[in-house]
Design an enzyme around this catalytic site. Structure first.
Site, mmCIF file in Angstrom:
data_model
loop_
_atom_site.group_PDB
_atom_site.id
_atom_site.type_symbol
_atom_site.label_atom_id
_atom_site.label_comp_id
_atom_site.label_asym_id
_atom_site.label_seq_id
_atom_site.Cartn_x
_atom_site.Cartn_y
_atom_site.Cartn_z
ATOM 1 N N CYS A 166 74.548 70.696 -31.014
ATOM 2 C CA CYS A 166 73.874 69.903 -29.982
ATOM 3 C C CYS A 166 73.751 68.486 -30.549
ATOM 4 O O CYS A 166 73.103 68.286 -31.573
ATOM 5 C CB CYS A 166 72.503 70.498 -29.671
ATOM 6 S SG CYS A 166 71.550 69.524 -28.494
ATOM 7 N N CYS A 200 73.624 64.479 -22.897
ATOM 8 C CA CYS A 200 74.283 65.421 -23.790
ATOM 9 C C CYS A 200 75.094 64.601 -24.793
ATOM 10 O O CYS A 200 76.052 63.921 -24.410
ATOM 11 C CB CYS A 200 75.196 66.357 -23.001
ATOM 12 S SG CYS A 200 76.095 67.492 -24.069
#
Ligand SMILES: N[C@@H](CCC[C@H](N)C(=O)O)C(=O)O
Length: 318
Positions: free
Chosen positions: A253, A92
C-alpha cells in the site's frame, strides 16, 4: 441467425509492488462504474482480479476532476480509484504510479516531456520517472509527490506517540497506534519484531478505538534500523504489513508506506532520516519526507495483461 455480440469492456491489469489493479480507459466517461461492476472486475475467481479498480477519465467529466483542474489546469486526467469492495477512496499511492504507466501505454503522457499532473480525490498529484535505486530490481520506477501529510491527533499525539488503540487478531494485547493522514486515513502501530509481524492475523480487520468515522487503513511496522547512503545521508528501513480499508490484507500500500515511514520518523524524533525504504510483502518502495511539508513515494509500476471482459457473464447473478 443473428449473433448479438455480448457487451464487452476492454481492461488492463497492472500492479505496483503487487498491489494490483484493473485499469479502465474511460476518458469520455461513458462507463457507469457501479459498485457491483467494480466488485465484479476485482473478483479474483469470477472476474479479472485486483485490490482495486482504476478508471482513467478526463477531469472535465467529474466534479472532483473540475476541482482538480481549478487547482492545476494541466491536470487533464483524473484517477477515479475504487477499492475492491466497490467503495470510493480518495487516494492510492501505488495506483498513481500504475495510472502513470497506463497513460504512457495509452499514449496520453510521455515521461520524456516532463512531469505528469493528475487529479485525485485528495488533490492534484505529480509524477515523474526516476532511476531505480541500486539493488532493487529492474522495473520502471516513478516518483509521486503525495502532497501534504498531517497527524490528525496533533501535538498531543506527537507527545504520546499515539492517539488510537488497535486490537489485531493473533496478537495478545491491543497496541497503541498513531493516526496519519496522507490524503486517506491510516493508523500505524509498531510491533516488537518480525515474529510478531508474522503472527498478526490480517484476515480480519483490526479493531481501532476510537472508531474512525470513515474507516481506516492499518499498518503494522517493524523498524529495521538505518544505514548511510553513498552521499552520507541517513536512510531508514522498515518492514510493513497492511490491512486496507475496503479490501483486506494486500501485498503493498503506497499511502500506507508513506504513513508508516512518517509514524516511525515521528517516534524516532529529532535527527531521524528523511528517506525510508519500506519493505512490503510485494517488494520495496521508497518514501522521502520533503522540506515543504510534502511526502514523496517512489516505486515500480508494471502492466501485465489486457483483456476484453464479457459484461453479461461478469455481472450475471450479482
Ligand atoms: N493501495 C492503495 C490505497 C487504496 C485505498 C485504501 N484502501 C483506502 O480506502 O484508503 C495505496 O497504494 O495507497
Amino acid at each position: 441467425m443473428t449473433v448479438v455480440a455480448a457487451p464487452t469492456l476492454h481492461v488492463t491489469k497492472g500492479h505496483g509492488t503487487q498491489n494490483d489493479f484493473v485499469l479502465l480507459d474511460d476518458r469520455d466517461a461513458r462507463v457507469e462504474l457501479s459498485a457491483a461492476l467494480v466488485r465484479g472486475l476485482a473478483d479474483r475467481r469470477a472476474g479479472v482480479g485486483g485490490d482495486g479498480v482504476i478508471r482513467v477519465v478526463a477531469s472535465e467529466h467529474l466534479p472532483e476532476g473540475v476541482a482538480a483542474l481549478a487547482e492545476e489546469p494541466a491536470a487533464h486526467w483524473f484517477m477515479d480509484y475504487r477499492n475492491g469492495d466497490g467503495s470510493v477512496a480518495e487516494m492510492c499511492g501505488n495506483g498513481v504510479r500504475v495510472f502513470a504507466a497506463y497513460l504512457e501505454r495509452l499514449g496520453l503522457w510521455d515521461a520524456a516531456d516532463g512531469e505528469l499532473a493528475l487529479g485525485t480525490r485528495a488533490g492534484v498529484r505529480r509524477v515523474r520517472r526516476v532511476e531505480v535505486p541500486a539493488g532493487i530490481g529492474d522495473d520502471v520506477w516513478y516518483a509521486v509527490d503525495m502532497g501534504r501529510w498531517h497527524l490528525p491527533g496533533g501535538a498531543d499525539a506527537v507527545r504520546a506517540g499515539a492517539d488510537a488503540e488497535v486490537d489485531v487478531a493473533g496478537l495478545e494485547v491491543a497496541r497503541a497506534g498513531l493516526s496519519v493522514d496522507v490524503g486517506n486515513p491510516h493508523v500505524v502501530l509498531a510491533l516488537g519484531d518480525e515474529d510478531e509481524l508474522a503472527a498478526a492475523d490480517l484476515s480480519r480487520a483490526p479493531q481501532v478505538t476510537p472508531v474512525p468515522p470513515n474507516g481506516t487503513n492499518v499498518e503494522l511496522v517493524v523498524p529495521l534500523g538505518e544505514h548511510e547512503a553513498p552521499d552520507g545521508s541517513l536512510v531508514g528501513r522498515l518492514r510493513m504489513r497492511v490491512h486496507e480499508r475496503g479490501v483486506g490484507e494486500t501485498r503493498s500500500c503506497g499511502t500506507g508506506a508513506c504513513a508508516a515511514a512518517l509514524a516511525v520518523r515521528t517516534w524516532a524524533g529529532v535527527g531521524a532520516p528523511d528517506v525510508w525504504l519500506v519493505d512490503v510483502p510485494g517488494g520495496t518502495v521508497r518514501v522521502s519526507v520533503l522540506p515543504d511539508g510534502h511526502v514523496e513515494l517512489a516505486g515500480p509500476a508494471v502492466l501485465v495483461a489486457a483483456a476484453d471482459v464479457d459484461l453479461t457473464a461478469l455481472t450475471a447473478g450479482r
